[in-house]
Design an enzyme around this catalytic site. Structure first.
Site, mmCIF file in Angstrom:
data_model
loop_
_atom_site.group_PDB
_atom_site.id
_atom_site.type_symbol
_atom_site.label_atom_id
_atom_site.label_comp_id
_atom_site.label_asym_id
_atom_site.label_seq_id
_atom_site.Cartn_x
_atom_site.Cartn_y
_atom_site.Cartn_z
ATOM 1 C CB VAL A 31 -0.945 -0.010 1.231
ATOM 2 C CG1 VAL A 31 -1.750 1.273 1.293
ATOM 3 C CG2 VAL A 31 -1.870 -1.224 1.176
ATOM 4 N N PRO A 32 1.088 1.849 -1.148
ATOM 5 C CG PRO A 32 0.728 2.752 -3.268
ATOM 6 C CD PRO A 32 0.184 1.739 -2.296
ATOM 7 C CB CYS A 33 2.331 5.193 2.766
ATOM 8 S SG CYS A 33 3.552 4.082 3.442
ATOM 9 C CG HIS A 34 6.657 4.579 -1.723
ATOM 10 N ND1 HIS A 34 5.961 3.378 -1.604
ATOM 11 C CD2 HIS A 34 6.901 4.743 -3.051
ATOM 12 C CE1 HIS A 34 5.816 2.849 -2.804
ATOM 13 N NE2 HIS A 34 6.372 3.659 -3.692
#
Length: 173
Positions: free
Chosen positions: A131-134
């Protein structure tokens, strides 16, 4: 009756070891070792090196780092507040190579004044990379915190850019 007892394993990535955890409902998390808001495997978790979902998560991470996939297809087992889960669902919709501001996510979930709360929920995202929080940036594109370490966030953003492989390998060394 389903067994919801958590299992975990360690998985090596170019950016350092990750802890993968799951139960029968899905993947509980994928954390970098030493990640903020994660103190490591819990005492009641069982180390399992041959669990099907953990093996699949590791294979998908390897394929992602090899640029053989740009999204993940894993059942997730979210543990968080309804607001956190709403933010995590919004993060999961941000495509590979695209960045958004915290305010954009706040507006997307119908809470335009909640940029800081979105930031707090993002910091608690248990599925690094998956889950690409970056892909979230601060106001004006500022590179803001990342629970897995700012150096990893920089490497992940570079990886998703045009000079991906050389930057990722150089930054991981």
């Amino acid at each position: 009756m389903r067994n919801f007892h958590p299992v975990w394993t360690a998985h090596d990535t170019p950016l350092g070891p990750m802890i993968l955890a799951a139960n029968d409902a899905g993947l509980l998390g994928a954390w970098f070792e030493g990640q903020r808001h994660f103190s490591g495997p819990q005492t009641h978790w069982v180390r399992e090196t041959d669990h099907a979902l953990l093996r699949e998560a590791g294979q998908q991470l390897d394929a992602w780092f090899a640029r053989q996939r740009d999204r993940f297809d894993l059942p997730l087992a979210p543990v968080g507040t309804p607001f956190q889960q709403q933010v995590w669902q919004a993060l999961a919709r941000i495509d590979f190579g695209i960045t958004q501001a915290y305010g954009q996510v706040a507006r997307a979930i119908g809470r335009p004044q909640a940029s800081r709360a979105v930031g707090a929920a993002t910091g608690r995202n248990p599925w690094s990379i998956i889950v690409p929080c970056h892909r979230l940036l601060g106001h004006g594109g500022a590179l803001t915190g990342y629970a897995g370490g700012l150096h990893r966030k920089q490497a992940l953003l570079a990886f998703e850019g045009p000079e991906a492989v050389p930057l990722l390998l150089r930054d991981a060394a």
